[in-house]
Design a protein around this motif. Sequence first.
Motif, PDB file in Angstrom:
ATOM      1  N   GLU A  53     -11.356   1.745   2.042  1.00  0.00           N
ATOM      2  CA  GLU A  53     -11.306   2.905   2.937  1.00  0.00           C
ATOM      3  C   GLU A  53     -11.174   2.441   4.390  1.00  0.00           C
ATOM      4  O   GLU A  53     -10.364   2.977   5.162  1.00  0.00           O
ATOM      5  CB  GLU A  53     -12.563   3.753   2.777  1.00  0.00           C
ATOM      6  CG  GLU A  53     -12.610   4.945   3.726  1.00  0.00           C
ATOM      7  CD  GLU A  53     -13.940   5.687   3.659  1.00  0.00           C
ATOM      8  OE1 GLU A  53     -14.891   5.140   3.061  1.00  0.00           O
ATOM      9  OE2 GLU A  53     -14.024   6.791   4.210  1.00  0.00           O
ATOM     10  N   PHE A  70      -4.181   6.395   4.274  1.00  0.00           N
ATOM     11  CA  PHE A  70      -5.035   6.606   3.110  1.00  0.00           C
ATOM     12  C   PHE A  70      -6.311   7.346   3.529  1.00  0.00           C
ATOM     13  O   PHE A  70      -6.809   7.164   4.637  1.00  0.00           O
ATOM     14  CB  PHE A  70      -5.403   5.266   2.462  1.00  0.00           C
ATOM     15  CG  PHE A  70      -4.269   4.665   1.667  1.00  0.00           C
ATOM     16  CD1 PHE A  70      -3.202   4.058   2.312  1.00  0.00           C
ATOM     17  CD2 PHE A  70      -4.266   4.714   0.288  1.00  0.00           C
ATOM     18  CE1 PHE A  70      -2.147   3.507   1.599  1.00  0.00           C
ATOM     19  CE2 PHE A  70      -3.221   4.174  -0.435  1.00  0.00           C
ATOM     20  CZ  PHE A  70      -2.166   3.568   0.215  1.00  0.00           C
ATOM     21  N   TYR A  71      -6.828   8.178   2.609  1.00  0.00           N
ATOM     22  CA  TYR A  71      -7.966   9.029   2.939  1.00  0.00           C
ATOM     23  C   TYR A  71      -8.959   9.060   1.780  1.00  0.00           C
ATOM     24  O   TYR A  71      -8.571   9.206   0.610  1.00  0.00           O
ATOM     25  CB  TYR A  71      -7.483  10.453   3.250  1.00  0.00           C
ATOM     26  CG  TYR A  71      -8.596  11.426   3.581  1.00  0.00           C
ATOM     27  CD1 TYR A  71      -9.281  11.334   4.778  1.00  0.00           C
ATOM     28  CD2 TYR A  71      -8.938  12.430   2.673  1.00  0.00           C
ATOM     29  CE1 TYR A  71     -10.304  12.219   5.073  1.00  0.00           C
ATOM     30  CE2 TYR A  71      -9.954  13.324   2.968  1.00  0.00           C
ATOM     31  CZ  TYR A  71     -10.640  13.210   4.166  1.00  0.00           C
ATOM     32  OH  TYR A  71     -11.655  14.091   4.464  1.00  0.00           O
ATOM     33  N   LEU A  79      -7.597   0.540   4.890  1.00  0.00           N
ATOM     34  CA  LEU A  79      -6.356   1.266   4.648  1.00  0.00           C
ATOM     35  C   LEU A  79      -6.231   2.589   5.400  1.00  0.00           C
ATOM     36  O   LEU A  79      -5.144   3.154   5.478  1.00  0.00           O
ATOM     37  CB  LEU A  79      -6.185   1.530   3.146  1.00  0.00           C
ATOM     38  CG  LEU A  79      -5.984   0.302   2.268  1.00  0.00           C
ATOM     39  CD1 LEU A  79      -5.911   0.702   0.805  1.00  0.00           C
ATOM     40  CD2 LEU A  79      -4.741  -0.466   2.659  1.00  0.00           C
ATOM     41  N   SER A  80      -7.321   3.087   5.945  1.00  0.00           N
ATOM     42  CA  SER A  80      -7.251   4.385   6.622  1.00  0.00           C
ATOM     43  C   SER A  80      -6.225   4.439   7.755  1.00  0.00           C
ATOM     44  O   SER A  80      -5.575   5.467   7.952  1.00  0.00           O
ATOM     45  CB  SER A  80      -8.640   4.801   7.135  1.00  0.00           C
ATOM     46  OG  SER A  80      -9.147   3.863   8.051  1.00  0.00           O
ATOM     47  N   PRO A 110       0.795  -1.226   0.000  1.00  0.00           N
ATOM     48  CA  PRO A 110       0.000   0.000   0.000  1.00  0.00           C
ATOM     49  C   PRO A 110       0.828   1.277   0.000  1.00  0.00           C
ATOM     50  O   PRO A 110       0.432   2.272  -0.600  1.00  0.00           O
ATOM     51  CB  PRO A 110      -0.835  -0.124   1.272  1.00  0.00           C
ATOM     52  CG  PRO A 110      -1.012  -1.590   1.432  1.00  0.00           C
ATOM     53  CD  PRO A 110       0.295  -2.188   0.990  1.00  0.00           C
ATOM     54  N   GLU A 111       1.979   1.281   0.665  1.00  0.00           N
ATOM     55  CA  GLU A 111       2.788   2.490   0.722  1.00  0.00           C
ATOM     56  C   GLU A 111       3.280   2.931  -0.657  1.00  0.00           C
ATOM     57  O   GLU A 111       3.646   4.085  -0.848  1.00  0.00           O
ATOM     58  CB  GLU A 111       3.981   2.279   1.652  1.00  0.00           C
ATOM     59  CG  GLU A 111       4.950   1.231   1.177  1.00  0.00           C
ATOM     60  CD  GLU A 111       5.981   0.890   2.233  1.00  0.00           C
ATOM     61  OE1 GLU A 111       7.165   1.104   1.966  1.00  0.00           O
ATOM     62  OE2 GLU A 111       5.599   0.403   3.301  1.00  0.00           O
ATOM     63  N   ASN A 140      -3.351   8.251  -1.184  1.00  0.00           N
ATOM     64  CA  ASN A 140      -2.264   7.999  -0.238  1.00  0.00           C
ATOM     65  C   ASN A 140      -1.735   9.349   0.243  1.00  0.00           C
ATOM     66  O   ASN A 140      -1.120  10.096  -0.514  1.00  0.00           O
ATOM     67  CB  ASN A 140      -1.151   7.196  -0.925  1.00  0.00           C
ATOM     68  CG  ASN A 140      -0.019   6.833   0.007  1.00  0.00           C
ATOM     69  OD1 ASN A 140       0.056   7.326   1.133  1.00  0.00           O
ATOM     70  ND2 ASN A 140       0.873   5.980  -0.458  1.00  0.00           N
ATOM     71  N   PHE A 179      -2.973   6.341  -5.718  1.00  0.00           N
ATOM     72  CA  PHE A 179      -4.373   6.545  -5.364  1.00  0.00           C
ATOM     73  C   PHE A 179      -5.212   5.393  -5.890  1.00  0.00           C
ATOM     74  O   PHE A 179      -4.757   4.572  -6.696  1.00  0.00           O
ATOM     75  CB  PHE A 179      -4.905   7.887  -5.900  1.00  0.00           C
ATOM     76  CG  PHE A 179      -4.983   7.976  -7.398  1.00  0.00           C
ATOM     77  CD1 PHE A 179      -3.860   8.300  -8.164  1.00  0.00           C
ATOM     78  CD2 PHE A 179      -6.184   7.762  -8.074  1.00  0.00           C
ATOM     79  CE1 PHE A 179      -3.924   8.390  -9.547  1.00  0.00           C
ATOM     80  CE2 PHE A 179      -6.266   7.854  -9.443  1.00  0.00           C
ATOM     81  CZ  PHE A 179      -5.133   8.168 -10.187  1.00  0.00           C
ATOM     82  N   ILE A 238      -9.731   7.325  -3.266  1.00  0.00           N
ATOM     83  CA  ILE A 238      -8.959   7.232  -2.025  1.00  0.00           C
ATOM     84  C   ILE A 238      -7.524   7.597  -2.373  1.00  0.00           C
ATOM     85  O   ILE A 238      -6.966   7.094  -3.350  1.00  0.00           O
ATOM     86  CB  ILE A 238      -9.005   5.812  -1.431  1.00  0.00           C
ATOM     87  CG1 ILE A 238     -10.435   5.433  -1.057  1.00  0.00           C
ATOM     88  CG2 ILE A 238      -8.101   5.696  -0.213  1.00  0.00           C
ATOM     89  CD1 ILE A 238     -10.589   3.983  -0.627  1.00  0.00           C
TER      90      ILE A 238
END
Length: 312
Positions: free
Chosen positions: A243, A251-252, A246-247, A211-212, A261, A216, A259
């Motif tokens: 969402e 992530f937002y 990963l929040s 994920p890092e 990063n 997006f 969503i």
Amino acid sequence: MEVKHMTLIETVKTLEASRQLGIVSSKEERQLLLDWYQANGRWTESFSEPFHERLTVKENIKFYIKWFQSDFNVNDLLHLFNLNAIQRERTKHIQYDDYVLMKLCIAYIQPCKQLVFNDILYNLHFETINQIRQLMTIFEETDHHIVHLLTHIDHAILLTDEVYQVKNEAIKRLEVEQNEKEKENTSQDMQVLNVFKLAVKTEDKTLFLNPEDIDFIEGFEGKVNIHLNNESWLADYSLTELEERLSPYGFYRCHRSYIVNLQKVKEMITWSKNSYSIKLDSSNQNFVPLSRAKLKEFQTYFNGSTVPFTEN
């Protein structure tokens, strides 16, 4: 040696007292620390040197027991490191997961109690990662002091509660939260932390994305497009699912269809009174829409001076 490298080493020296800690850094920094630790008498393991290929797994371990003049029993070690099933196989035929377990066995046999492992969890299967986490407890119980040099924060969190990250020439401790119930159940703990890899199926294989590294995520007809390094992959997740999962990792949900990063955010842009975008620090300078309703909440993630706000 450059000043910044000297500063890094001087800082790392202050961390020596811990039984087990993780340092997340770049490849160059990990190599620098490996060289320094090795020069200062630590047992270092990068999981790259081969074993004697003509010997079996059991023969290799017996060789090292004799080499280090150890009193370990080879059968006990085979059992402890889950190598019984492959003990008669020549090492040139074993899988990488078993190779890593053999390397840990040798580190356990040798007399030095100060150990450094470089990217120990890289490219391993779930079951092997679980075994290694249990083995690290045994290393601690036998008075070993371990430093893990790692590429990814998620790997560090799996191994220890004491995690440091090298960034912008400085080293900072990360807050790692883990409740008692998770500590009691390794399998449950691993299932929770499995979120760090997102599975994406292609025509002939399945990719596992960190994920890092993702820029997006975009909603697309009930599925998602995951964007990373000028490429995108269609995956069978929903935006709502990602969402939630990963929040906690930066992530937002900046728009009903996107969503982002937060680590990749470079700039926020206003095009008109009701139109906003997020510019990402990626190779193709992506723009992601920012919902007006999310604007104030989004700005609270930054300190005002970190991410500029531009009017066009």
